[in-house]
Motif scaffolding. Sequence first.
Motif, PDB file in Angstrom:
ATOM      1  N   GLN A   1       0.833  -1.208   0.000  1.00  0.00           N
ATOM      2  CA  GLN A   1       0.000   0.000   0.000  1.00  0.00           C
ATOM      3  C   GLN A   1       0.867   1.257   0.000  1.00  0.00           C
ATOM      4  OE1 GLN A   1      -2.396  -0.749   3.492  1.00  0.00           O
ATOM      5  NE2 GLN A   1      -4.134  -1.502   2.295  1.00  0.00           N
ATOM      6  N   LEU A   2       1.916   1.257   0.828  1.00  0.00           N
ATOM      7  CA  LEU A   2       2.791   2.437   0.860  1.00  0.00           C
ATOM      8  C   LEU A   2       3.554   2.587  -0.449  1.00  0.00           C
ATOM      9  CD1 LEU A   2       3.567   4.689   2.927  1.00  0.00           C
ATOM     10  CD2 LEU A   2       5.715   3.444   3.232  1.00  0.00           C
ATOM     11  N   ALA A   3       3.918   1.470  -1.068  1.00  0.00           N
ATOM     12  CA  ALA A   3       4.615   1.527  -2.357  1.00  0.00           C
ATOM     13  C   ALA A   3       3.762   2.226  -3.405  1.00  0.00           C
ATOM     14  CB  ALA A   3       4.987   0.117  -2.819  1.00  0.00           C
ATOM     15  N   SER A   4       2.468   1.974  -3.391  1.00  0.00           N
ATOM     16  CA  SER A   4       1.585   2.599  -4.377  1.00  0.00           C
ATOM     17  C   SER A   4       1.454   4.097  -4.147  1.00  0.00           C
ATOM     18  CB  SER A   4       0.193   1.949  -4.329  1.00  0.00           C
ATOM     19  OG  SER A   4      -0.496   2.307  -3.140  1.00  0.00           O
ATOM     20  N   LEU A   5       1.636   4.545  -2.910  1.00  0.00           N
ATOM     21  CA  LEU A   5       1.427   5.953  -2.566  1.00  0.00           C
ATOM     22  C   LEU A   5       2.684   6.802  -2.668  1.00  0.00           C
ATOM     23  CD1 LEU A   5      -0.806   5.356   0.584  1.00  0.00           C
ATOM     24  CD2 LEU A   5      -1.574   6.387  -1.556  1.00  0.00           C
ATOM     25  N   THR A   6       3.852   6.193  -2.479  1.00  0.00           N
ATOM     26  CA  THR A   6       5.088   6.981  -2.360  1.00  0.00           C
ATOM     27  C   THR A   6       6.037   6.854  -3.539  1.00  0.00           C
ATOM     28  OG1 THR A   6       6.194   5.159  -1.215  1.00  0.00           O
ATOM     29  CG2 THR A   6       5.046   6.810   0.154  1.00  0.00           C
ATOM     30  N   MET A   7       5.894   5.805  -4.363  1.00  0.00           N
ATOM     31  CA  MET A   7       6.789   5.551  -5.484  1.00  0.00           C
ATOM     32  C   MET A   7       8.203   5.185  -5.036  1.00  0.00           C
ATOM     33  SD  MET A   7       5.225   8.794  -7.511  1.00  0.00           S
ATOM     34  CE  MET A   7       6.426   8.958  -8.830  1.00  0.00           C
ATOM     35  N   LEU A   8       8.362   4.704  -3.815  1.00  0.00           N
ATOM     36  CA  LEU A   8       9.665   4.261  -3.331  1.00  0.00           C
ATOM     37  C   LEU A   8      10.075   2.944  -3.986  1.00  0.00           C
ATOM     38  CD1 LEU A   8       9.490   5.003   0.501  1.00  0.00           C
ATOM     39  CD2 LEU A   8      11.217   5.876  -1.073  1.00  0.00           C
ATOM     40  N   ARG A   9      11.360   2.747  -4.142  1.00  0.00           N
ATOM     41  CA  ARG A   9      11.866   1.473  -4.634  1.00  0.00           C
ATOM     42  C   ARG A   9      11.563   0.379  -3.607  1.00  0.00           C
ATOM     43  NH1 ARG A   9      15.886   5.127  -6.433  1.00  0.00           N
ATOM     44  NH2 ARG A   9      16.188   5.012  -8.693  1.00  0.00           N
ATOM     45  N   PRO A  10      11.358  -0.861  -4.061  1.00  0.00           N
ATOM     46  CA  PRO A  10      11.101  -1.957  -3.120  1.00  0.00           C
ATOM     47  C   PRO A  10      12.159  -2.065  -2.036  1.00  0.00           C
ATOM     48  CG  PRO A  10      10.615  -2.680  -5.344  1.00  0.00           C
ATOM     49  CD  PRO A  10      11.237  -1.315  -5.474  1.00  0.00           C
ATOM     50  N   TYR A  11      13.428  -1.858  -2.407  1.00  0.00           N
ATOM     51  CA  TYR A  11      14.499  -1.935  -1.411  1.00  0.00           C
ATOM     52  C   TYR A  11      14.269  -0.927  -0.288  1.00  0.00           C
ATOM     53  CZ  TYR A  11      19.071  -1.579   0.801  1.00  0.00           C
ATOM     54  OH  TYR A  11      20.076  -1.555   1.733  1.00  0.00           O
ATOM     55  N   ASN A  12      13.920   0.316  -0.669  1.00  0.00           N
ATOM     56  CA  ASN A  12      13.725   1.358   0.338  1.00  0.00           C
ATOM     57  C   ASN A  12      12.485   1.123   1.178  1.00  0.00           C
ATOM     58  OD1 ASN A  12      14.912   3.468  -2.230  1.00  0.00           O
ATOM     59  ND2 ASN A  12      16.052   3.021  -0.365  1.00  0.00           N
ATOM     60  N   ILE A  13      11.495   0.433   0.631  1.00  0.00           N
ATOM     61  CA  ILE A  13      10.323   0.044   1.417  1.00  0.00           C
ATOM     62  C   ILE A  13      10.725  -1.037   2.420  1.00  0.00           C
ATOM     63  CG2 ILE A  13       8.100  -1.167   1.335  1.00  0.00           C
ATOM     64  CD1 ILE A  13       7.647   1.554   0.367  1.00  0.00           C
ATOM     65  N   ARG A  14      11.430  -2.046   1.935  1.00  0.00           N
ATOM     66  CA  ARG A  14      11.787  -3.184   2.790  1.00  0.00           C
ATOM     67  C   ARG A  14      12.727  -2.788   3.922  1.00  0.00           C
ATOM     68  NH1 ARG A  14      14.720  -6.955   0.721  1.00  0.00           N
ATOM     69  NH2 ARG A  14      15.452  -5.916  -1.171  1.00  0.00           N
ATOM     70  N   PHE A  15      13.612  -1.839   3.650  1.00  0.00           N
ATOM     71  CA  PHE A  15      14.598  -1.432   4.654  1.00  0.00           C
ATOM     72  C   PHE A  15      14.279  -0.057   5.257  1.00  0.00           C
ATOM     73  CE2 PHE A  15      16.831  -4.734   2.361  1.00  0.00           C
ATOM     74  CZ  PHE A  15      17.516  -5.391   3.367  1.00  0.00           C
ATOM     75  N   LEU A  16      13.034   0.345   5.157  1.00  0.00           N
ATOM     76  CA  LEU A  16      12.618   1.612   5.745  1.00  0.00           C
ATOM     77  C   LEU A  16      12.733   1.527   7.271  1.00  0.00           C
ATOM     78  CD1 LEU A  16      11.415   4.447   5.272  1.00  0.00           C
ATOM     79  CD2 LEU A  16       9.148   3.406   5.495  1.00  0.00           C
ATOM     80  N   ARG A  17      13.469   2.463   7.850  1.00  0.00           N
ATOM     81  CA  ARG A  17      13.687   2.481   9.297  1.00  0.00           C
ATOM     82  C   ARG A  17      12.864   3.596   9.939  1.00  0.00           C
ATOM     83  NH1 ARG A  17      18.225  -0.451  10.761  1.00  0.00           N
ATOM     84  NH2 ARG A  17      19.431  -1.225   8.990  1.00  0.00           N
ATOM     85  N   TRP A  18      12.458   3.372  11.168  1.00  0.00           N
ATOM     86  CA  TRP A  18      11.676   4.386  11.868  1.00  0.00           C
ATOM     87  C   TRP A  18      12.460   5.681  12.031  1.00  0.00           C
ATOM     88  CZ3 TRP A  18       6.807   4.494  11.817  1.00  0.00           C
ATOM     89  CH2 TRP A  18       6.032   3.334  11.896  1.00  0.00           C
ATOM     90  N   GLU A  19      13.771   5.593  12.086  1.00  0.00           N
ATOM     91  CA  GLU A  19      14.569   6.811  12.240  1.00  0.00           C
ATOM     92  C   GLU A  19      14.475   7.705  11.001  1.00  0.00           C
ATOM     93  OE1 GLU A  19      19.067   6.137  11.613  1.00  0.00           O
ATOM     94  OE2 GLU A  19      18.309   4.169  12.200  1.00  0.00           O
ATOM     95  N   TYR A  20      14.028   7.147   9.866  1.00  0.00           N
ATOM     96  CA  TYR A  20      13.874   7.941   8.646  1.00  0.00           C
ATOM     97  C   TYR A  20      12.506   8.627   8.579  1.00  0.00           C
ATOM     98  CZ  TYR A  20      17.618   4.745   7.076  1.00  0.00           C
ATOM     99  OH  TYR A  20      18.766   3.993   6.969  1.00  0.00           O
ATOM    100  N   VAL A  21      11.603   8.234   9.452  1.00  0.00           N
ATOM    101  CA  VAL A  21      10.209   8.670   9.366  1.00  0.00           C
ATOM    102  C   VAL A  21       9.928   9.777  10.381  1.00  0.00           C
ATOM    103  CG1 VAL A  21       7.789   7.960   9.540  1.00  0.00           C
ATOM    104  CG2 VAL A  21       9.509   6.368   8.607  1.00  0.00           C
ATOM    105  N   ASP A  22       9.377  10.876   9.898  1.00  0.00           N
ATOM    106  CA  ASP A  22       8.957  11.982  10.769  1.00  0.00           C
ATOM    107  C   ASP A  22       7.465  12.197  10.540  1.00  0.00           C
ATOM    108  OD1 ASP A  22       8.422  14.394  12.078  1.00  0.00           O
ATOM    109  OD2 ASP A  22      10.429  15.192  11.661  1.00  0.00           O
ATOM    110  N   LEU A  23       6.647  11.581  11.395  1.00  0.00           N
ATOM    111  CA  LEU A  23       5.196  11.676  11.221  1.00  0.00           C
ATOM    112  C   LEU A  23       4.702  13.106  11.447  1.00  0.00           C
ATOM    113  CD1 LEU A  23       4.036   8.389  13.004  1.00  0.00           C
ATOM    114  CD2 LEU A  23       4.294   8.809  10.553  1.00  0.00           C
TER     115      LEU A  23
END
Length: 377
Positions: free
Chosen positions: A207-229
């Motif tokens: 679902q996030l891949a469809s919304l953000t256009m991120l590469r699969p690698y960046n989705i799979r290795f997405l870390r909470w430290e990269y996320v600022d809600l």
Amino acid sequence: TADGGGLYVHTTTKGSKSFRYDYKANNKYATLTFGQYPALTLANARRLHEEARSLVLDGIDPRDNTQELLSKPFSHYAQEMLNTQDLRPSTAVKKLAKMKRHLFIPLDKKTVETITAVDLLNLLKPIADSGKRETAKDLATYCRQTFNYLLALQLIQNTPAATIAELLPKPKKSANFAHITDPGQYGDFLRGVDAYQGDYAVKKALQLASLTMLRPYNIRFLRWEYVDLKERLITIPDDEMKMDRPHKIPLSTQSLAILSDMKLLTAAKELVFLSSSGHRTGKAMSENTLNQAVIRIKDVNTGEALGRGVMTSHGFRHTASTLLNELGYNADAIELQLAHASKDRIRATYNKAELLPERTTMMQEWADYLDGLKNGS
């Protein structure tokens, strides 16, 4: 040019440079050449010099120690070679994993000076013949780099890997990853993703891949430290991006909802999307996990699994690029969102703060557009 302790750079009249070490052993003066610059780096030359100097202090001529060095296996030199390369950590991990999987066990059975071109061809050609031509090509490159490193150390006289790539079947021209370009069909597919009955984290990752256009690698290795809600932003560091620069992804309301759902499950973990097995091991899901989920997505009209050749985890990016361009959005904003803008575009657009305000609006409108497709409008 002297470096200290007897190590120096010798330059010939033709301009070639080599690292050398003058020493005295057994009451005789001798010179040891470590390798040519820049094939041999200063750091490795200093390491070799320290090893040779220690032998001299022990009364041993380092020239008599070559056989001891050659007793080390191919894997030892391959990993040393890897350490000399200026690679992103993620690239180094992938490269080492590929060598461990295909090269180390068979090549470590022989000493490096006895490995022949026939040995390499017998190892790599079956890989290419099995359909993994790109993998075989990469492995041939790694072999060439490792044996060139051995040449630079003057541990071998000839490299068996110099032309091995030319003996392998050429990789087939890459085609775009399977993806959907019809808006109506894409809406049906996204409804299938929402109804996916498999692993919850896998569904949320798609679902996030469809919304953000991120590469699969960046989705799979997405870390909470990269996320600022709070700031509604994902910032992926440069060492994980192909363009070697940080990548900022503005988050739509729909993306924030997905990440908030995952936070309830993985907030105490490093990675955002951990499958049920990943919760136990802490390991990221594989790209094959995402692709297998995609082909199992059911067609909402027929109830049948989508199957192969229709969509892949990479396909989300191609679909988004196609539809956003058709909808008339700024091509530079789309390219920056995909993180593969050309160098000319990068120079022009990075001076405009990466078009972040425009991309923020575009990604919210994209998310709303996808909701419309899922609702049949």
